[in-house]
Scaffold this active site. Structure first.
Site, PDB file in Angstrom:
ATOM      1  N   PRO A 185       0.741  -1.401  -0.064  1.00  0.00           N
ATOM      2  CA  PRO A 185      -0.094   0.065  -0.001  1.00  0.00           C
ATOM      3  C   PRO A 185       0.613   1.343   0.167  1.00  0.00           C
ATOM      4  CG  PRO A 185       0.016  -0.993   2.200  1.00  0.00           C
ATOM      5  CD  PRO A 185       0.918  -1.811   1.437  1.00  0.00           C
ATOM      6  N   CYS A 186       1.538   1.524  -1.312  1.00  0.00           N
ATOM      7  CA  CYS A 186       2.242   2.637  -1.266  1.00  0.00           C
ATOM      8  C   CYS A 186       1.197   3.915  -1.063  1.00  0.00           C
ATOM      9  CB  CYS A 186       3.209   2.664  -2.410  1.00  0.00           C
ATOM     10  SG  CYS A 186       2.452   2.679  -3.985  1.00  0.00           S
TER      11      CYS A 186
END
Lengths: 284, 213
Positions: A185-186
């Site tokens: 989950p950048c």
């Protein structure tokens, strides 16, 4: 394929599989020798995908609409917004140096893990194939996987947590190259000044959309950041958190104390939260 | 297609690569050579699996699983061990073991002859390059009958006969693949052929009952 050991066919009958006229062993042997079937065309690609020397891809629904998902027997290898499949394949092959085959669907077990993960279930461990990435990139991506659904952390926090506090810019670059956005989950990593910043999977608007889906209010987050609020503490527990930490969000308005810097908080007698570990972000 | 752009040598190598060369290349570069191994051995492993199991879909799964296990084993071996492996016998042994386990697991679940699947398009045995459709259909019927006869052979005899006469392995290779002495393997091939011959005679007897008494 060499068949040196096979006895030479003595029969010159029209079809070696016809039941032999006589019962001579040679006739039966000739019939058996005719039982070689070509392997189905699906066999070799399936083997290569399973051992991780090739990948398969298919589509899945996501909070950003349909996405393209690539995987092999070692794990998930790529996620992309729906682009022209030919462009996706070309990109993938250039990045990963492995052939990519179109598949009808993501295997159900992998699909369920991805869905649970995107819904915020941190116990769902999606196997990832990160071969080809540097140790630093892998460290950044694995640390990012630890950020809970619905929370955000600054780039500097990731840098400090992996023991490279000065590598903030390199963390940003590594996240920009994240091959598996959404699952890694950048979108939960933001600029150190609190603004949400850029996003590799379709730009800043998509970053806001996913964070909204995860229950955050992007406008309110950025307004607080612009007002200089970086940390939030509770005057009953005297613990200071990053603003989106689940512990910070439990603090009632009456007991909520905002801080511009961690030093202000510690000077006021607050200790850093052990869940969100805000000390890391102060280094940046 | 893209795969040729990334792994160009395979098509070239396939023309000339025998098992010794394959093993030498696998020892040197497993990932770069494994596709050549699959392409070289897939028809024979699939054929063995089909004749042992009698079901095209089961056979494809077993052949696929066999290659995956081969890769996993090779990935843990050092180069010297890979160079020494006798690929034909070793791969055959993996297929025979997987097929035996699958038959054992499936034995109580369904009858052995789900053979219609062999007639699905693309799954018929090779019928020669220029056969007319009727000839191909006859060929497929004959292949199914032979597979049924093999299915009625006791499993130990069936494996020996299939490896010897469908796959064309030597007795030494079969002995290695089945983990039995050469003499035992020869006897089992012989008894397997005798079993098939007896079945043929029985079938002919049934077609012409006036000749049996």
């Amino acid at each position: 394929m060499s068949r040196i050991q096979r006895p030479l066919s003595r029969a010159s009958r029209t079809n070696p599989l016809d039941p032999p006229a006589g019962d001579a062993p040679s006739a039966i042997e000739a019939a058996l020798a005719g039982l070689v079937s070509p392997a189905p065309a699906t066999l070799a690609p399936a083997v290569l995908v399973e051992v991780g020397l090739a990948d398969a891809w298919a589509t899945l629904p996501s909070p950003l609409g349909e996405i393209l998902v690539a995987w092999n027997g070692r794990g998930l290898s790529a996620i992309s917004l729906p682009v022209d499949p030919a462009a996706f394949e070309e990109h993938f092959v250039a990045d990963h140096r492995r052939p990519l085959h179109r598949s009808a669907a993501v295997p159900p077990s992998l699909r369920r893990l991805i869905e649970r993960r995107l819904a915020g279930d941190r116990r769902a461990t999606v196997p990832l194939d990160l071969r080809g990435a540097t140790d630093f990139e892998q460290a950044v991506w694995r640390k990012t996987l630890e950020i809970p659904h619905g929370e955000i952390r600054p780039y500097g926090w990731v840098a400090a947590e992996i023991g490279r506090p000065a590598a903030v810019r390199a963390v940003g670059t590594a996240l920009g190259h994240n091959p598996i956005p959404l699952v890694v989950p950048c979108h939960r990593v933001v600029r150190s000044d609190g603004l949400l910043g850029n996003y590799s999977m379709g730009g800043p608007e998509n970053k806001r959309r996913i964070l909204q889906v995860e229950g955050l209010d992007p406008d309110a987050l950025e307004a607080a950041a612009r007002a200089g609020i970086r940390y939030v503490g509770s005057d009953t527990t005297h613990i200071v958190c990053l603003p989106t930490c689940h512990n910070a969000r439990r603090i009632t308005a009456a007991h909520r104390v905002a801080f511009r810097g961690l030093r202000d908080a510690t000077a006021a007698g607050y200790r850093p939260c052990r869940a969100c570990r805000p000390a890391g972000s102060a280094a940046a | 297609m893209a795969r040729h752009a990334t792994i160009p040598p395979v098509a070239v190598l396939l023309e000339t690569m025998d098992d010794d060369e394959l093993a030498a290349r696998l020892a040197h570069d497993l990932d770069g050579t494994f596709e050549a191994l699959v392409l070289t051995h897939q028809d024979r492993l699939y054929s063995v699996a089909v004749r042992l199991l009698g079901d095209a879909r089961d056979a494809e799964e077993v052949a696929q699983d066999a290659f995956v296990r081969a890769y996993q084993a090779l990935a843990t071996w050092d180069a010297a061990r890979i160079r020494e492996v006798r690929l034909r016998a070793w791969l055959a042994s993996i297929v025979v073991n997987l097929a035996r386990n699958r038959r054992r697991n499936a034995a109580d679940l369904r009858p052995p002859a789900a053979l219609e699947r062999l007639l699905e398009p693309g799954l018929q045995p090779a019928a020669g390059p220029r056969q007319a459709p009727e000839a191909a259909a006859l060929h497929a019927d004959a292949a199914r009958e032979w597979t049924e006869r093999l299915g009625r052979c006791p499993a130990t005899l069936r494996a020996a006969v299939v490896l010897r006469h469908v796959d064309g392995l030597s007795y030494e290779e079969i002995a290695e693949a089945l983990g039995r002495p050469v003499g035992t393997v020869k006897a089992q091939v012989h008894r397997g052929l005798a079993n098939l011959r007896a079945q043929l005679e029985a079938e002919r007897g049934a077609e012409r009952p006036e000749l049996t008494t």
